[in-house]
Scaffold this active site. Structure first.
Site, mmCIF file in Angstrom:
data_model
loop_
_atom_site.group_PDB
_atom_site.id
_atom_site.type_symbol
_atom_site.label_atom_id
_atom_site.label_comp_id
_atom_site.label_asym_id
_atom_site.label_seq_id
_atom_site.Cartn_x
_atom_site.Cartn_y
_atom_site.Cartn_z
ATOM 1 N N ASP A 165 44.054 31.747 40.282
ATOM 2 C CA ASP A 165 44.644 32.682 41.245
ATOM 3 C C ASP A 165 45.923 32.110 41.851
ATOM 4 O OD1 ASP A 165 44.905 34.955 42.726
ATOM 5 O OD2 ASP A 165 43.464 34.380 44.261
ATOM 6 N N ARG B 34 52.167 34.989 43.452
ATOM 7 C CA ARG B 34 52.810 34.456 44.660
ATOM 8 C C ARG B 34 53.689 33.242 44.329
ATOM 9 N NH1 ARG B 34 47.584 33.699 47.791
ATOM 10 N NH2 ARG B 34 46.749 34.239 45.748
ATOM 11 N N ARG C 189 46.536 46.702 37.083
ATOM 12 C CA ARG C 189 47.855 46.137 37.422
ATOM 13 C C ARG C 189 48.968 46.894 36.685
ATOM 14 N NH1 ARG C 189 47.620 39.948 38.905
ATOM 15 N NH2 ARG C 189 45.709 40.031 40.079
ATOM 16 N N ASN D 74 41.412 44.011 36.271
ATOM 17 C CA ASN D 74 42.848 43.677 36.200
ATOM 18 C C ASN D 74 43.675 44.688 35.393
ATOM 19 O OD1 ASN D 74 42.366 40.054 36.209
ATOM 20 N ND2 ASN D 74 42.874 41.415 37.889
ATOM 21 N N TRP D 75 43.008 45.603 34.662
ATOM 22 C CA TRP D 75 43.745 46.642 33.918
ATOM 23 C C TRP D 75 44.513 47.548 34.874
ATOM 24 C CZ3 TRP D 75 44.039 45.691 28.904
ATOM 25 C CH2 TRP D 75 42.977 45.041 28.272
ATOM 26 N N SER E 57 40.156 40.038 34.541
ATOM 27 C CA SER E 57 38.892 40.710 34.875
ATOM 28 C C SER E 57 38.886 42.148 34.364
ATOM 29 C CB SER E 57 38.684 40.702 36.392
ATOM 30 O OG SER E 57 39.537 41.662 36.988
ATOM 31 N N THR E 58 37.713 42.764 34.410
ATOM 32 C CA THR E 58 37.607 44.171 33.989
ATOM 33 C C THR E 58 38.421 45.066 34.943
ATOM 34 O OG1 THR E 58 35.470 44.085 35.137
ATOM 35 C CG2 THR E 58 35.386 44.132 32.754
ATOM 36 N N ARG F 30 56.606 38.287 38.695
ATOM 37 C CA ARG F 30 55.210 37.808 38.683
ATOM 38 C C ARG F 30 54.820 37.254 37.304
ATOM 39 N NH1 ARG F 30 51.548 39.344 42.185
ATOM 40 N NH2 ARG F 30 49.992 39.673 40.563
ATOM 41 N N ARG G 169 36.537 33.976 47.959
ATOM 42 C CA ARG G 169 35.522 34.908 47.456
ATOM 43 C C ARG G 169 35.318 34.660 45.969
ATOM 44 N NH1 ARG G 169 39.739 38.601 49.330
ATOM 45 N NH2 ARG G 169 41.230 38.828 47.637
ATOM 46 N N ARG H 234 38.404 27.670 43.405
ATOM 47 C CA ARG H 234 39.310 28.811 43.535
ATOM 48 C C ARG H 234 40.577 28.371 44.255
ATOM 49 N NH1 ARG H 234 38.505 35.193 44.364
ATOM 50 N NH2 ARG H 234 40.696 35.660 44.107
HETATM 51 C C1 FPP Z 1 45.753 35.631 39.091
HETATM 52 O O1 FPP Z 1 46.960 35.453 39.809
HETATM 53 C C2 FPP Z 1 46.016 35.491 37.666
HETATM 54 C C3 FPP Z 1 45.765 36.445 36.720
HETATM 55 C C4 FPP Z 1 45.172 37.756 37.001
HETATM 56 C C5 FPP Z 1 46.099 36.213 35.303
HETATM 57 C C6 FPP Z 1 45.813 34.832 34.775
HETATM 58 C C7 FPP Z 1 46.328 34.783 33.403
HETATM 59 C C8 FPP Z 1 47.008 33.778 32.858
HETATM 60 C C9 FPP Z 1 47.274 32.493 33.556
HETATM 61 C C10 FPP Z 1 47.577 33.965 31.485
HETATM 62 C C11 FPP Z 1 46.858 33.368 30.348
HETATM 63 C C12 FPP Z 1 45.672 32.543 30.630
HETATM 64 C C13 FPP Z 1 45.148 31.595 29.845
HETATM 65 C C14 FPP Z 1 43.894 30.954 30.255
HETATM 66 C C15 FPP Z 1 45.750 31.176 28.581
HETATM 67 P P1 FPP Z 1 47.552 36.684 40.591
HETATM 68 O O2 FPP Z 1 48.449 37.461 39.687
HETATM 69 O O3 FPP Z 1 46.429 37.476 41.175
HETATM 70 O O4 FPP Z 1 48.386 35.965 41.689
HETATM 71 P P2 FPP Z 1 48.617 36.470 43.181
HETATM 72 O O5 FPP Z 1 47.257 36.463 43.847
HETATM 73 O O6 FPP Z 1 49.519 35.430 43.739
HETATM 74 O O7 FPP Z 1 49.233 37.828 43.102
#
Ligand code: FPP
Length: 249
Positions: A27, A31, A78, A75-76, A72-73, A40, A200, A194
């Site tokens: 995570d 940011r 986004r 994250n689609w 995650s299921t 991003r 969470r 995390r």
């Molecule tokens: C969470 O950060 C990150 C993700 C939802 C995507 C993670 C995916 C990768 C790192 C790409 C490939 C992964 C591997 C293991 C090869 P966020 O976007 O929620 O960040 P934020 O909370 O700062 O907005």
């Protein structure tokens, strides 16, 4: 990390203090990028590279399993171009990882609803599965199109189908149910990390983290380096794991 504090490969534990299985919620990529005035998606690219570094480090210090939550299921939901970038990064990552797996005899599994992925990604997942069957030792698991509740529901459906077909025992145990999860045969995570400031679990490994120790940090995932991992492991080693029991009653 103190290199003497490793697990040996015969399965005997030299130092019980080293977590055998570490799980990480990746995570903070978005940011991290925003703070640098970058899109991003640039954060996800650095995040993917960081996964490679942390996985190598885990293998080198003697951690047996590393499981990360990459998509995650949910994250689609986004923006389309962000989802596309993450999928492209995952394709590139898996493609490159195949060579490393062969060279270093690493196992890699994808946990999640693979049927919902593109044909290209599905083919790469099949290839990593096939290579993983040949090796023993360090295993990286990438949760992709994954949701903890969905995993439990899918497992329950498969158990019910096996029961109806006479392939499963009517007496269902926790261990028996665990064999229907993506993590079948893998010990539960000892330590769940995390980064990114949130505290969470976000639908990650709900069944498997029943007794995991949690470690939260404000450090964003792209900045979470090996020194940060050492810190998390040191905190874990200071914890008192009782599994619901009492020490020195
Ligand atoms: C969470 O950060 C990150 C993700 C939802 C995507 C993670 C995916 C990768 C790192 C790409 C490939 C992964 C591997 C293991 C090869 P966020 O976007 O929620 O960040 P934020 O909370 O700062 O907005």
């Amino acid at each position: 990390m103190d290199q003497t504090k490793t697990n040996n490969t015969a399965g005997e534990r030299e130092t019980p203090g080293l977590p055998r299985h570490i799980a990480i919620i990746l995570d903070g990529n978005g940011r991290w990028a925003k703070r640098r005035g970058l899109p991003r998606t640039a954060g996800h690219a650095v995040g993917a590279e960081n996964f490679r570094k942390i996985a190598t480090y885990c293998k080198n210090i003697g951690v047996d399993y590393l499981t990360v939550y990459a998509f995650s299921t949910e994250n689609w939901k986004r923006p389309e171009d962000e989802v596309k970038t993450i999928m492209r990064l995952l394709r590139r990552y898996l493609d490159e990882a195949i060579d490393t797996m062969e060279k270093d005899h690493i196992r890699m599994k994808i946990f999640g609803d693979v049927a919902g992925l593109s044909p290209e990604l599905r083919a790469l997942v099949a290839k990593t599965d096939e290579i993983s069957r040949r090796y023993e030792g360090f295993q990286a698991n990438i949760c992709l199109n994954y949701g903890g509740r969905d995993e439990i529901v899918q497992a329950a459906k498969r158990y019910a189908a096996d029961l109806a077909a006479g392939r499963a025992e009517a007496e269902l145990t926790e261990e028996g149910f665990g064999s229907y999860l993506y993590s079948a045969g893998i010990p539960d995570p000892d330590l769940l990390i995390r980064p990114g400031g949130e505290q969470r679990i976000s639908n990650f490994l709900l069944w498997q983290c029943a007794y995991a120790e949690f470690y939260f940090t404000d450090v964003l995932w792209p900045d979470f380096d090996t020194a940060e991992l050492d810190k998390a492991i040191a905190v874990y080693q200071s914890r008192d794991r009782r599994y619901g029991g009492v020490k020195n009653p």
